[in-house]
Design an enzyme around this catalytic site. Structure first.
Site, mmCIF file in Angstrom:
data_model
loop_
_atom_site.group_PDB
_atom_site.id
_atom_site.type_symbol
_atom_site.label_atom_id
_atom_site.label_comp_id
_atom_site.label_asym_id
_atom_site.label_seq_id
_atom_site.Cartn_x
_atom_site.Cartn_y
_atom_site.Cartn_z
ATOM 1 N N SER A 19 4.543 4.056 3.561
ATOM 2 C CA SER A 19 3.545 3.837 2.507
ATOM 3 C C SER A 19 4.044 2.869 1.436
ATOM 4 O O SER A 19 5.250 2.673 1.257
ATOM 5 C CB SER A 19 3.175 5.158 1.842
ATOM 6 O OG SER A 19 2.719 6.083 2.799
HETATM 7 N N1 SAH Z 1 4.882 9.558 4.481
HETATM 8 C C1 SAH Z 1 5.141 8.451 5.372
HETATM 9 C C2 SAH Z 1 3.863 7.705 5.654
HETATM 10 C C3 SAH Z 1 3.711 7.439 7.089
HETATM 11 S S1 SAH Z 1 2.102 6.906 7.595
HETATM 12 C C4 SAH Z 1 6.220 7.559 4.820
HETATM 13 O O1 SAH Z 1 6.650 7.714 3.674
HETATM 14 O O2 SAH Z 1 6.677 6.704 5.561
HETATM 15 C C5 SAH Z 1 1.335 8.458 8.001
HETATM 16 C C6 SAH Z 1 1.977 9.256 9.090
HETATM 17 O O3 SAH Z 1 1.110 10.369 9.349
HETATM 18 C C7 SAH Z 1 2.162 8.546 10.414
HETATM 19 O O4 SAH Z 1 3.516 8.604 10.795
HETATM 20 C C8 SAH Z 1 1.283 9.348 11.386
HETATM 21 O O5 SAH Z 1 1.819 9.431 12.685
HETATM 22 C C9 SAH Z 1 1.239 10.700 10.707
HETATM 23 N N2 SAH Z 1 0.119 11.570 11.100
HETATM 24 C C10 SAH Z 1 -1.168 11.237 11.385
HETATM 25 N N3 SAH Z 1 -1.877 12.319 11.717
HETATM 26 C C11 SAH Z 1 -1.044 13.395 11.622
HETATM 27 C C12 SAH Z 1 -1.178 14.798 11.865
HETATM 28 N N4 SAH Z 1 -2.318 15.351 12.294
HETATM 29 N N5 SAH Z 1 -0.092 15.590 11.678
HETATM 30 C C13 SAH Z 1 1.093 15.077 11.276
HETATM 31 N N6 SAH Z 1 1.292 13.751 11.064
HETATM 32 C C14 SAH Z 1 0.244 12.923 11.224
#
Ligand code: SAH
Length: 236
Positions: free
Chosen positions: A82
């Protein structure tokens, strides 16, 4: 002569590594001052955490040059780390306290979990993409965080065994708020979650649980990767 040459080369390498680490630190301090603080994040503890967490440790090596730009960066598997400003804002909004137990949905790179882990007692984070759950685990270990637990699962169901949570941070955009997450929020707790269609801009929504009911407030329009489901028939 040979020994002298390798000694000199060694010194040059060490010097290069120190110079690179300094440059990354300087870029990180600049990002916090010129963007995150300038855009209104004011909590000194959150700003300190943003200064401490080394975002470059959470992204692939070929992206390190972009570590301290205020934008999402690809981390593979179609996902992104993010944007730092949004990480800081979401962290500030849940008002983290040192005795908090926090649930994050969407571990991704592990970066948001690390920022939270600087401020609270324990972070539980769930990731649906198995290799990313592994990546987050490895990166958080490497960065020295011992108060984060990563699990591979569909975050729709939260993490029942460790509930209730003082705060919940969802980092993927959901069409609606998953009911298990509402149930697992402690009385007086706060959840921040991007809500809306994966094809459009979403709203960052703050949910507060008071006297068993939920107050919601739209914070700002945002753009997140979609909240996906393990069950293809879930309709999401
Ligand atoms: N918090 C992360 C942001 C990653 S983007 C950071 O700081 O890098 C969002 C993430 O949510 C992705 O890795 C995606 O695979 C995950 N995601 C999407 N749907 C999800 C679900 N149902 N349960 C858990 N993770 C999920």
């Amino acid at each position: 002569m040979k020994a002298l040459l390798s000694y000199t080369l060694g010194l040059v390498c060490i010097w290069g590594t120190i110079a690179e680490a300094d440059a990354l630190k300087e870029a990180r301090m600049r990002l916090v001052a010129d963007t995150i603080e300038a855009r209104g994040v004011g909590d000194p503890d959150v700003l300190d955490a943003m200064r401490r967490v080394e975002r470059h440790l959470f992204i692939p090596e070929n992206q390190v040059a972009h570590a301290y730009e205020d934008r999402p960066v690809p981390i593979g598997h179609g996902q992104t780390i993010s944007q730092p400003y949004i990480v800081a804002l979401m962290t500030e909004i849940v008002k983290p306290q040192s005795d908090f137990r926090v649930l994050e949905i969407g571990a991704g790179s592990g970066y948001q979990a690390a920022v939270l882990a600087e401020l609270v007692d324990h972070v539980y984070t769930v990731e649906i993409v198995p290799p990313l759950a592994e990546w987050a685990k490895e990166r958080l270990d490497l960065a020295g965080y011992t108060n984060v637990t990563v699990r591979h699962a569909d975050g729709f169901y939260g993490w029942e065994e460790h509930a209730p949570f003082d705060a919940i941070v969802v980092t993927a955009a959901a069409p609606h708020i998953p009911p298990p997450l509402l149930e697992q929020l402690r009385e007086g707790g706060r959840m921040i979650i991007p809500v809306g269609s994966r094809f459009r801009t979403q709203q960052l929504v703050l949910v507060e649980k008071k006297d068993g009911s939920f107050n919601t407030r739209n914070i700002m329009p945002v753009r997140f990767v979609p909240f996906t489901r393990e069950d293809p028939d879930s309709g999401w």
